[in-house]
Design a protein around this motif. Structure first.
Motif, PDB file in Angstrom:
ATOM      1  N   ALA A   1      -5.530   5.109   4.063  1.00  0.00           N
ATOM      2  CA  ALA A   1      -5.552   3.655   3.846  1.00  0.00           C
ATOM      3  C   ALA A   1      -4.248   2.991   4.290  1.00  0.00           C
ATOM      4  CB  ALA A   1      -5.812   3.364   2.366  1.00  0.00           C
ATOM      5  N   LEU A   2      -3.413   3.737   5.033  1.00  0.00           N
ATOM      6  CA  LEU A   2      -2.076   3.225   5.359  1.00  0.00           C
ATOM      7  C   LEU A   2      -1.898   2.993   6.856  1.00  0.00           C
ATOM      8  CD1 LEU A   2      -0.033   5.660   3.067  1.00  0.00           C
ATOM      9  CD2 LEU A   2      -0.920   3.381   2.496  1.00  0.00           C
ATOM     10  N   ASP A   3      -1.019   2.040   7.214  1.00  0.00           N
ATOM     11  CA  ASP A   3      -0.725   1.811   8.631  1.00  0.00           C
ATOM     12  C   ASP A   3       0.248   2.886   9.153  1.00  0.00           C
ATOM     13  OD1 ASP A   3       1.921   1.105   7.996  1.00  0.00           O
ATOM     14  OD2 ASP A   3       1.386  -1.001   7.762  1.00  0.00           O
ATOM     15  N   THR A   4       0.523   2.827  10.459  1.00  0.00           N
ATOM     16  CA  THR A   4       1.281   3.902  11.105  1.00  0.00           C
ATOM     17  C   THR A   4       2.669   4.095  10.490  1.00  0.00           C
ATOM     18  OG1 THR A   4       0.132   3.352  13.129  1.00  0.00           O
ATOM     19  CG2 THR A   4       2.036   4.773  13.351  1.00  0.00           C
TER      20      THR A   4
ATOM     21  N   GLY B   1       0.817  -1.218   0.000  1.00  0.00           N
ATOM     22  CA  GLY B   1       0.000   0.000   0.000  1.00  0.00           C
ATOM     23  C   GLY B   1       0.849   1.265   0.000  1.00  0.00           C
ATOM     24  N   GLY B   2       1.872   1.267   0.832  1.00  0.00           N
ATOM     25  CA  GLY B   2       2.738   2.447   0.917  1.00  0.00           C
ATOM     26  C   GLY B   2       3.483   2.682  -0.393  1.00  0.00           C
ATOM     27  N   GLN B   3       3.915   1.575  -1.024  1.00  0.00           N
ATOM     28  CA  GLN B   3       4.603   1.711  -2.314  1.00  0.00           C
ATOM     29  C   GLN B   3       3.637   2.216  -3.387  1.00  0.00           C
ATOM     30  OE1 GLN B   3       6.120  -2.305  -2.556  1.00  0.00           O
ATOM     31  NE2 GLN B   3       8.186  -1.669  -1.918  1.00  0.00           N
ATOM     32  N   GLN B   4       2.391   1.732  -3.343  1.00  0.00           N
ATOM     33  CA  GLN B   4       1.403   2.205  -4.321  1.00  0.00           C
ATOM     34  C   GLN B   4       1.151   3.705  -4.148  1.00  0.00           C
ATOM     35  OE1 GLN B   4      -2.147  -0.325  -5.044  1.00  0.00           O
ATOM     36  NE2 GLN B   4      -1.144  -1.810  -3.710  1.00  0.00           N
ATOM     37  N   GLN B   5       1.092   4.147  -2.882  1.00  0.00           N
ATOM     38  CA  GLN B   5       0.869   5.578  -2.674  1.00  0.00           C
ATOM     39  C   GLN B   5       2.075   6.373  -3.159  1.00  0.00           C
ATOM     40  OE1 GLN B   5      -1.296   7.546  -2.936  1.00  0.00           O
ATOM     41  NE2 GLN B   5      -2.317   7.973  -0.980  1.00  0.00           N
ATOM     42  N   ARG B   6       3.274   5.788  -3.030  1.00  0.00           N
ATOM     43  CA  ARG B   6       4.449   6.503  -3.544  1.00  0.00           C
ATOM     44  C   ARG B   6       4.436   6.585  -5.077  1.00  0.00           C
ATOM     45  NH1 ARG B   6       9.618   4.304  -1.013  1.00  0.00           N
ATOM     46  NH2 ARG B   6       8.450   2.550  -0.148  1.00  0.00           N
ATOM     47  N   VAL B   7       3.927   5.528  -5.728  1.00  0.00           N
ATOM     48  CA  VAL B   7       3.741   5.603  -7.190  1.00  0.00           C
ATOM     49  C   VAL B   7       2.776   6.746  -7.522  1.00  0.00           C
ATOM     50  CG1 VAL B   7       2.857   4.431  -9.254  1.00  0.00           C
ATOM     51  CG2 VAL B   7       4.196   3.134  -7.559  1.00  0.00           C
ATOM     52  N   ALA B   8       1.686   6.832  -6.741  1.00  0.00           N
ATOM     53  CA  ALA B   8       0.697   7.891  -6.986  1.00  0.00           C
ATOM     54  C   ALA B   8       1.322   9.270  -6.770  1.00  0.00           C
ATOM     55  CB  ALA B   8      -0.512   7.693  -6.077  1.00  0.00           C
TER      56      ALA B   8
ATOM     57  N   THR C   1       3.832   3.117   7.522  1.00  0.00           N
ATOM     58  CA  THR C   1       3.759   3.548   6.124  1.00  0.00           C
ATOM     59  C   THR C   1       3.318   5.001   6.038  1.00  0.00           C
ATOM     60  OG1 THR C   1       3.108   1.289   5.662  1.00  0.00           O
ATOM     61  CG2 THR C   1       2.876   2.850   3.888  1.00  0.00           C
ATOM     62  N   THR C   2       2.432   5.408   6.941  1.00  0.00           N
ATOM     63  CA  THR C   2       2.018   6.812   7.015  1.00  0.00           C
ATOM     64  C   THR C   2       3.239   7.704   7.214  1.00  0.00           C
ATOM     65  OG1 THR C   2      -0.205   6.351   7.817  1.00  0.00           O
ATOM     66  CG2 THR C   2       0.736   8.474   8.440  1.00  0.00           C
ATOM     67  N   LYS C   3       4.127   7.296   8.132  1.00  0.00           N
ATOM     68  CA  LYS C   3       5.341   8.097   8.377  1.00  0.00           C
ATOM     69  C   LYS C   3       6.204   8.182   7.123  1.00  0.00           C
ATOM     70  CE  LYS C   3       5.648   7.377  13.338  1.00  0.00           C
ATOM     71  NZ  LYS C   3       6.095   6.393  14.337  1.00  0.00           N
ATOM     72  N   ASP C   4       6.327   7.056   6.415  1.00  0.00           N
ATOM     73  CA  ASP C   4       7.151   7.039   5.194  1.00  0.00           C
ATOM     74  C   ASP C   4       6.578   7.997   4.148  1.00  0.00           C
ATOM     75  OD1 ASP C   4       8.546   5.037   6.458  1.00  0.00           O
ATOM     76  OD2 ASP C   4       7.652   3.398   5.285  1.00  0.00           O
ATOM     77  N   VAL C   5       5.256   7.931   3.983  1.00  0.00           N
ATOM     78  CA  VAL C   5       4.617   8.771   2.966  1.00  0.00           C
ATOM     79  C   VAL C   5       4.708  10.250   3.364  1.00  0.00           C
ATOM     80  CG1 VAL C   5       2.344   9.363   2.009  1.00  0.00           C
ATOM     81  CG2 VAL C   5       3.149   6.999   1.936  1.00  0.00           C
TER      82      VAL C   5
ATOM     83  N   HIS D   1      -8.019  13.497   8.511  1.00  0.00           N
ATOM     84  CA  HIS D   1      -8.762  13.395   9.767  1.00  0.00           C
ATOM     85  C   HIS D   1      -7.827  13.113  10.931  1.00  0.00           C
ATOM     86  CE1 HIS D   1     -12.375  12.615   7.182  1.00  0.00           C
ATOM     87  NE2 HIS D   1     -12.885  13.395   8.104  1.00  0.00           N
ATOM     88  N   GLU D   2      -6.544  12.835  10.624  1.00  0.00           N
ATOM     89  CA  GLU D   2      -5.628  12.336  11.653  1.00  0.00           C
ATOM     90  C   GLU D   2      -4.765  13.463  12.216  1.00  0.00           C
ATOM     91  OE1 GLU D   2      -3.888   8.366  10.221  1.00  0.00           O
ATOM     92  OE2 GLU D   2      -4.674   9.291   8.410  1.00  0.00           O
ATOM     93  N   PRO D   3      -4.956  13.816  13.502  1.00  0.00           N
ATOM     94  CA  PRO D   3      -4.144  14.883  14.106  1.00  0.00           C
ATOM     95  C   PRO D   3      -2.644  14.602  14.027  1.00  0.00           C
ATOM     96  CG  PRO D   3      -5.950  14.261  15.573  1.00  0.00           C
ATOM     97  CD  PRO D   3      -5.961  13.280  14.441  1.00  0.00           C
ATOM     98  N   GLU D   4      -2.257  13.314  14.140  1.00  0.00           N
ATOM     99  CA  GLU D   4      -0.818  12.984  14.092  1.00  0.00           C
ATOM    100  C   GLU D   4      -0.245  13.314  12.717  1.00  0.00           C
ATOM    101  OE1 GLU D   4      -3.002   9.836  14.068  1.00  0.00           O
ATOM    102  OE2 GLU D   4      -3.758  11.096  15.692  1.00  0.00           O
ATOM    103  N   VAL D   5      -1.073  13.188  11.695  1.00  0.00           N
ATOM    104  CA  VAL D   5      -0.646  13.527  10.334  1.00  0.00           C
ATOM    105  C   VAL D   5      -0.619  15.046  10.169  1.00  0.00           C
ATOM    106  CG1 VAL D   5      -1.382  13.451   7.909  1.00  0.00           C
ATOM    107  CG2 VAL D   5      -1.370  11.345   9.285  1.00  0.00           C
ATOM    108  N   ALA D   6      -1.686  15.705  10.613  1.00  0.00           N
ATOM    109  CA  ALA D   6      -1.769  17.170  10.472  1.00  0.00           C
ATOM    110  C   ALA D   6      -0.592  17.847  11.176  1.00  0.00           C
ATOM    111  CB  ALA D   6      -3.093  17.673  11.030  1.00  0.00           C
ATOM    112  N   GLN D   7      -0.201  17.280  12.324  1.00  0.00           N
ATOM    113  CA  GLN D   7       0.888  17.885  13.106  1.00  0.00           C
ATOM    114  C   GLN D   7       2.219  17.855  12.382  1.00  0.00           C
ATOM    115  OE1 GLN D   7       1.279  16.801  17.313  1.00  0.00           O
ATOM    116  NE2 GLN D   7      -0.940  16.491  17.358  1.00  0.00           N
ATOM    117  N   LEU D   8       2.338  16.987  11.386  1.00  0.00           N
ATOM    118  CA  LEU D   8       3.580  16.922  10.613  1.00  0.00           C
ATOM    119  C   LEU D   8       3.634  18.002   9.537  1.00  0.00           C
ATOM    120  CD1 LEU D   8       3.809  13.040  10.221  1.00  0.00           C
ATOM    121  CD2 LEU D   8       5.195  14.489  11.733  1.00  0.00           C
TER     122      LEU D   8
END
Ligand code: ADP
Ligand code: ADP
Length: 233
Positions: free
Chosen positions: A173-176, A146-153, A178-182, A201-208
């Protein structure tokens, strides 16, 4: 000069009893090089704002300027050109074509831009290398995580060298891990100068990201929201 500027912008759906003010008299701006997220509860206008920013839609009233152009005054063909040349879209579910290799998926936006196949292959390989997939050029999506597919996108989103990456729940759609990698890829692209705007929707993502714009009831309730504010919502 701003890359994105809403001036007293409203988007209204329906009329009379069924009228919905999806965005109401919003004024805000995003400068070139910013790295922002848009948050807010369901129905607050995030998707409408993303459709507006992405030149998929025009305001009901007020103005939207993208890269100095008044989007409300442009026709469909001009909007399509802006979307293809100046904006790279990233989605929650990747939206890759399953029968095509990574290289061919990333080449597609350049087909629409009328670039020769030799140049397309070269640039697509470069974009995939930029997101760490230089060894996966000939894999199909189902041969990638999934993470690799998102990187292709993401490679597909940057291949026409856009001014803006517009991402709708890119880690939804990614786990924790893979989220960090993306998110590290977005950070790197932003450091190289691309403006990045995402809905999450994820505060941990927004904070980055470097700026959190919080919508409620079709308006910006809090710009530059702090992590403390986020924990209270
Ligand atoms: P969010 O993405 O924050 O969930 P939306 O932008 O999808 O919010 O929706 C904002 C408001 O506009 C909601 O009340 C929604 O039901 C309404 N809305 C969105 N799109 C349409 C549409 N095409 N037709 C009618 N109402 C819409
Ligand atoms: P998201 O999960 O991205 O907020 P939604 O499920 O709210 O998306 O909406 C899906 C699509 O339906 C969007 O394109 C949105 O503009 C449209 N939509 C949302 N609310 C309404 C509505 N009340 N009437 C018609 N279309 C709507």
């Amino acid at each position: 000069p701003d890359l994105i500027r809403f001036q007293n912008l409203s988007k209204v759906y329906g009329s009379g009893n069924t009228e919905v003010k999806a965005l109401w008299q919003v004024s805000m701006a995003i400068a070139p090089g910013e790295y922002c997220s848009i948050m807010g509860p369901s129905g607050s206008g995030k998707s409408t704002a993303m459709n507006m920013i992405g030149c998929l839609d025009r305001p009901s009233s007020g103005e939207y300027f993208f890269d100095g152009q008044d989007v409300g005054q442009l026709g469909e063909a001009d909007l399509a050109l802006i979307r293809n040349r100046k904006i790279g879209f990233v989605f929650q579910q990747f939206h890759l074509l399953p029968q095509l290799t990574a290289l061919d998926n990333v080449s597609l936006p350049m087909v629409y831009a009328g670039i020769s196949s030799a140049v397309r292959n070269e640039r697509a390989a470069e974009a995939l290398t930029q997101v760490g997939l230089g060894q996966r050029l000939h894999n199909r999506p189902n041969q990638l995580s999934g993470g690799q597919q998102q990187r292709v996108a993401i490679a597909r989103a940057i291949v026409n060298q856009p001014l803006l990456i517009l991402a709708d729940e890119p880690t939804g759609a990614l786990d924790t891990q893979t989220t960090k990698d993306v998110m590290a890829i977005f950070e790197q692209l932003n450091a190289e100068g691309i403006t990045v705007v995402m809905v999450t929707h994820e505060p941990e993502v927004a904070q980055l990201t470097h700026r959190v714009i919080w919508f409620r009831d079709g308006q910006v309730l809090n710009d530059h929201m702090s992590p403390e504010d986020m924990r209270q919502t």
